[in-house]
Design a protein around this motif. Structure first.
Motif, PDB file in Angstrom:
ATOM      1  N   HIS A 134       0.837  -1.203   0.000  1.00 54.77           N
ATOM      2  CA  HIS A 134       0.000   0.000   0.000  1.00 54.77           C
ATOM      3  C   HIS A 134       0.871   1.252   0.000  1.00 54.77           C
ATOM      4  O   HIS A 134       0.650   2.186  -0.781  1.00 54.77           O
ATOM      5  N   LEU A 135       1.893   1.282   0.884  1.00 54.32           N
ATOM      6  CA  LEU A 135       2.783   2.437   0.970  1.00 54.32           C
ATOM      7  C   LEU A 135       3.549   2.639  -0.325  1.00 54.32           C
ATOM      8  O   LEU A 135       3.712   3.776  -0.793  1.00 54.32           O
ATOM      9  N   ASP A 136       4.013   1.553  -0.911  1.00 52.20           N
ATOM     10  CA  ASP A 136       4.806   1.658  -2.138  1.00 52.20           C
ATOM     11  C   ASP A 136       3.962   2.185  -3.288  1.00 52.20           C
ATOM     12  O   ASP A 136       4.417   3.004  -4.093  1.00 52.20           O
ATOM     13  N   ARG A 137       2.704   1.707  -3.368  1.00 58.11           N
ATOM     14  CA  ARG A 137       1.803   2.225  -4.415  1.00 58.11           C
ATOM     15  C   ARG A 137       1.540   3.709  -4.207  1.00 58.11           C
ATOM     16  O   ARG A 137       1.564   4.494  -5.163  1.00 58.11           O
ATOM     17  N   ALA A 138       1.300   4.089  -2.953  1.00 58.78           N
ATOM     18  CA  ALA A 138       1.027   5.497  -2.653  1.00 58.78           C
ATOM     19  C   ALA A 138       2.251   6.357  -2.958  1.00 58.78           C
ATOM     20  O   ALA A 138       2.131   7.474  -3.483  1.00 58.78           O
ATOM     21  N   ARG A 139       3.432   5.830  -2.658  1.00 62.53           N
ATOM     22  CA  ARG A 139       4.663   6.582  -2.918  1.00 62.53           C
ATOM     23  C   ARG A 139       4.885   6.754  -4.419  1.00 62.53           C
ATOM     24  O   ARG A 139       5.330   7.813  -4.867  1.00 62.53           O
ATOM     25  N   SER A 140       4.570   5.726  -5.190  1.00 62.08           N
ATOM     26  CA  SER A 140       4.794   5.810  -6.632  1.00 62.08           C
ATOM     27  C   SER A 140       3.834   6.797  -7.293  1.00 62.08           C
ATOM     28  O   SER A 140       4.150   7.374  -8.336  1.00 62.08           O
ATOM     29  N   ARG A 141       2.665   6.990  -6.669  1.00 62.64           N
ATOM     30  CA  ARG A 141       1.687   7.936  -7.227  1.00 62.64           C
ATOM     31  C   ARG A 141       1.957   9.362  -6.790  1.00 62.64           C
ATOM     32  O   ARG A 141       1.512  10.315  -7.436  1.00 62.64           O
ATOM     33  N   ALA A 142       2.657   9.521  -5.652  1.00 65.08           N
ATOM     34  CA  ALA A 142       2.824  10.843  -5.065  1.00 65.08           C
ATOM     35  C   ALA A 142       3.918  11.634  -5.740  1.00 65.08           C
ATOM     36  O   ALA A 142       4.914  11.080  -6.210  1.00 65.08           O
ATOM     37  N   VAL A 143       3.736  12.953  -5.764  1.00 64.64           N
ATOM     38  CA  VAL A 143       4.819  13.846  -6.146  1.00 64.64           C
ATOM     39  C   VAL A 143       5.853  13.770  -5.029  1.00 64.64           C
ATOM     40  O   VAL A 143       5.496  13.702  -3.860  1.00 64.64           O
ATOM     41  N   PRO A 144       7.156  13.731  -5.349  1.00 66.19           N
ATOM     42  CA  PRO A 144       8.149  13.686  -4.283  1.00 66.19           C
ATOM     43  C   PRO A 144       7.883  14.752  -3.236  1.00 66.19           C
ATOM     44  O   PRO A 144       7.687  15.920  -3.544  1.00 66.19           O
ATOM     45  N   LEU A 145       7.868  14.341  -1.963  1.00 71.52           N
ATOM     46  CA  LEU A 145       7.466  15.242  -0.895  1.00 71.52           C
ATOM     47  C   LEU A 145       8.401  16.432  -0.773  1.00 71.52           C
ATOM     48  O   LEU A 145       7.977  17.514  -0.376  1.00 71.52           O
ATOM     49  N   THR A 146       9.664  16.261  -1.107  1.00 68.53           N
ATOM     50  CA  THR A 146      10.589  17.375  -1.003  1.00 68.53           C
ATOM     51  C   THR A 146      10.346  18.414  -2.093  1.00 68.53           C
ATOM     52  O   THR A 146      10.831  19.532  -2.001  1.00 68.53           O
ATOM     53  N   LEU A 147       9.575  18.033  -3.135  1.00 73.98           N
ATOM     54  CA  LEU A 147       9.300  18.948  -4.226  1.00 73.98           C
ATOM     55  C   LEU A 147       7.875  19.471  -4.203  1.00 73.98           C
ATOM     56  O   LEU A 147       7.528  20.378  -4.955  1.00 73.98           O
ATOM     57  N   SER A 148       7.032  18.899  -3.365  1.00 77.75           N
ATOM     58  CA  SER A 148       5.623  19.259  -3.364  1.00 77.75           C
ATOM     59  C   SER A 148       5.295  20.169  -2.193  1.00 77.75           C
ATOM     60  O   SER A 148       5.302  19.752  -1.049  1.00 77.75           O
ATOM     61  N   ARG A 149       5.016  21.424  -2.470  1.00 76.22           N
ATOM     62  CA  ARG A 149       4.674  22.349  -1.397  1.00 76.22           C
ATOM     63  C   ARG A 149       3.366  21.958  -0.730  1.00 76.22           C
ATOM     64  O   ARG A 149       3.198  22.080   0.469  1.00 76.22           O
ATOM     65  N   GLY A 150       2.416  21.491  -1.558  1.00 79.52           N
ATOM     66  CA  GLY A 150       1.115  21.141  -1.006  1.00 79.52           C
ATOM     67  C   GLY A 150       1.190  20.000  -0.014  1.00 79.52           C
ATOM     68  O   GLY A 150       0.656  20.077   1.089  1.00 79.52           O
TER      69      GLY A 150
END
Length: 205
Positions: A134-150
């Motif tokens: 679940h975490l890996d799928r969510a991570r692959s869909r997410a914009v890298p957190l260090t680059l995403s202000r939102g």
């Protein structure tokens, strides 16, 4: 019985990772089939747990585990045998990826897992494997957190509203004024992970 293992890693293995280890054990319960351990990447081997963590709860189980804890250096074997590796910060995760690159898919920071695990629920014996997927799928869909202000702003809101360079990390403030803040961040993130894994958070005795 499952042989799933949770490994928590920080720098010195005296504050952040042993706190997460003890809190996870406490929340999962003594009869949980999941094993939890902790280690560090820059350890003075044999150092005791910090006094702030040891004094968080006064029940016999917490005290026994806190008093018996001794800092231990992380090994490649520990990483590769773990079902999930939770790190205190992104830089520590990076060190572990370099140490055991084959295990990178099941490495997450504690805050990252708490965030990406939103919506996960399972009571299956192998629920940690499901959780990692679940975490890996969510991570692959997410914009890298260090680059995403939102996403970064959302994490800062969830975990205290502070402005940080990396909202997925819990800073090492051991021995400084912010030490109790670090303890609170670990506790909050672990409580979220426990809820996702079907554990519970016991109140102080």
């Amino acid at each position: 019985m499952t042989d799933e293992r949770i490994l928590v890693v920080c720098a010195a293995n005296v504050c952040r990772s042993p706190l997460a280890e003890l809190a996870l054990r406490r929340g999962l319960g003594a009869d949980s089939p999941l094993s939890v351990s902790s280690a560090g990447v820059r350890v003075n081997e044999g150092d005791p747990i910090c006094s702030a963590v040891a004094s968080l709860h006064d029940d016999a189980q917490w005290q026994a585990q806190a008093q018996s804890h001794r800092a231990t250096p992380v090994t490649i074997e520990q990483i590769e045998q773990a079902s999930i590796v939770l790190t205190a910060s992104l830089d520590i995760r990076g060190e572990l990826v370099r140490l055991a690159p084959r295990s990178r898919d099941w490495m997450f920071t504690i805050k990252e897992a708490a965030h990406l695990g939103e919506g996960f629920a399972s009571s299956a014996p192998d629920r940690v494997a499901e959780y990692v997927a679940h975490l890996d799928r969510a991570r692959s869909r997410a914009v890298p957190l260090t680059l995403s202000r939102g996403v970064g702003a959302r994490l800062r809101q969830l975990f205290g509203g502070r402005t940080t360079v990396d909202p997925t990390s819990i800073a090492d403030r051991h021995g400084s004024r912010g030490h109790l803040e670090t303890v609170a961040e670990v506790e909050a993130s672990v409580a979220t992970i426990l809820a996702q894994l079907g554990g519970h958070r016991r109140h102080s005795s």
